[in-house]
Design an enzyme around this catalytic site. Structure first.
Site, PDB file in Angstrom:
ATOM      1  N   TYR A   1      -2.254  -0.501  10.163  1.00  0.00           N
ATOM      2  CA  TYR A   1      -2.363  -0.974   8.776  1.00  0.00           C
ATOM      3  C   TYR A   1      -1.101  -0.618   7.993  1.00  0.00           C
ATOM      4  CZ  TYR A   1      -4.012  -1.220   3.928  1.00  0.00           C
ATOM      5  OH  TYR A   1      -4.136  -1.511   2.576  1.00  0.00           O
TER       6      TYR A   1
ATOM      7  N   SER B   1       0.849  -1.191   0.000  1.00  0.00           N
ATOM      8  CA  SER B   1       0.000   0.000   0.000  1.00  0.00           C
ATOM      9  C   SER B   1       0.881   1.236   0.000  1.00  0.00           C
ATOM     10  CB  SER B   1      -0.893   0.011   1.245  1.00  0.00           C
ATOM     11  OG  SER B   1      -1.547   1.259   1.380  1.00  0.00           O
TER      12      SER B   1
END
Length: 267
Positions: free
Chosen positions: A158, A145
């Site tokens: 995350y 990501s």
């Protein structure tokens, strides 16, 4: 991808579903592994409807026995595994909403995110490697990501779990490259799906202002890079974390404001 076997975790829509369509469309045999097996089966039906070879099975990244079963079942059905796409992550709303500022971080939330995202990815790789080593070839692709590369004001657990995946990618590439196995990570920016429209719709103009492209990304853009890394055309690419993000990670923050800001992109 003709004749290659690919297993994809996290395939109930979004990037996983787009990758399944792309890899199957290029001749691959695709296995979709997801904790939501009904959702994965709906994706498999869509792939089969366009002529692809695809089936779904249950996968719980919290449980090593489930991971081992998914890998072994795939190998038993097709006799080999050529591509592993680690796309699954814990993005449940009740988890993401509690992934907050560090002084308020619940250690249980942190552990839960890492258990699925980082530990789950590691175990998928652990159990697929013996098959790829035996074959003398394989491509492992991890979905990272943009959050793993730059800091933001929210979701540190995350982001940190995805940063762990980046380093895991490099280690696997270093340890197994001489055995014919490549390992790369794709680092998407904002990918427009129905979920992101619901959660980030109010920020779309802001994101677009900071892109260097004329539009935001969609799952097919990420699937295109995955297809390259999975295929023989990507045979000289390994150990890389590759942003596929419309250039949002490449420039100074002031570029959008200098160019005209958000208002320039509203019409």
């Amino acid at each position: 991808m003709e004749g290659k076997v690919a297993i994809i975790s996290g395939s109930n829509g979004g990037i996983g579903a787009a990758a399944a369509q792309r890899l199957a469309g290029e001749g691959g045999k695709v296995v979709l592994a997801d904790i939501d097996v009904d959702g994965a089966e709906r994706t498999a039906e869509q792939v089969r409807a366009t002529g692809g070879i695809c089936f779904a099975l249950h996968l719980d990244l919290n449980e090593e026995s489930s991971i081992e079963h998914a890998i072994e079942h795939t190998a038993n059905v097709y006799g080999r595994i050529d591509v592993l796409l680690n796309n699954a992550a814990d993005t449940r709303g009740e988890i993401m909403s509690q992934d907050a500022a560090m002084e308020f971080m619940d250690a249980n939330i942190w552990d839960s995110v890492f258990r699925v995202n980082a530990r789950g990815t590691m175990l998928m790789i652990k159990h697929v490697l013996p098959h790829m080593v035996k074959q003398g070839a394989g491509s492992i692709i991890n979905t990272s990501s943009g959050a793993s590369l730059r800091a933001d004001l929210f979701r540190p657990a995350y982001a940190a779990s995805k940063a762990a995946i980046n380093m895991l990618t490099e280690y696997v590439a270093a340890q197994y490259g001489k055995k014919g196995i490549r390992c790369n990570a794709v680092s998407p920016g904002l990918v427009v799906t129905e979920t992101t429209r619901q959660n980030q719709g109010h920020n779309m103009d802001l994101y677009l202002a900071h892109h260097l492209t004329e539009r935001l990304g969609d799952p097919d853009d990420i699937a295109a890079m995955i297809a390259l890394l999975a295929s023989d055309d990507g045979r000289f690419i390994t150990g890389q974390i590759i942003p596929v993000d419309g250039g949002i990670s490449t420039h100074f923050p002031h570029v959008a404001d200098t160019r005209g800001g958000i208002d320039a992109y509203k019409n």
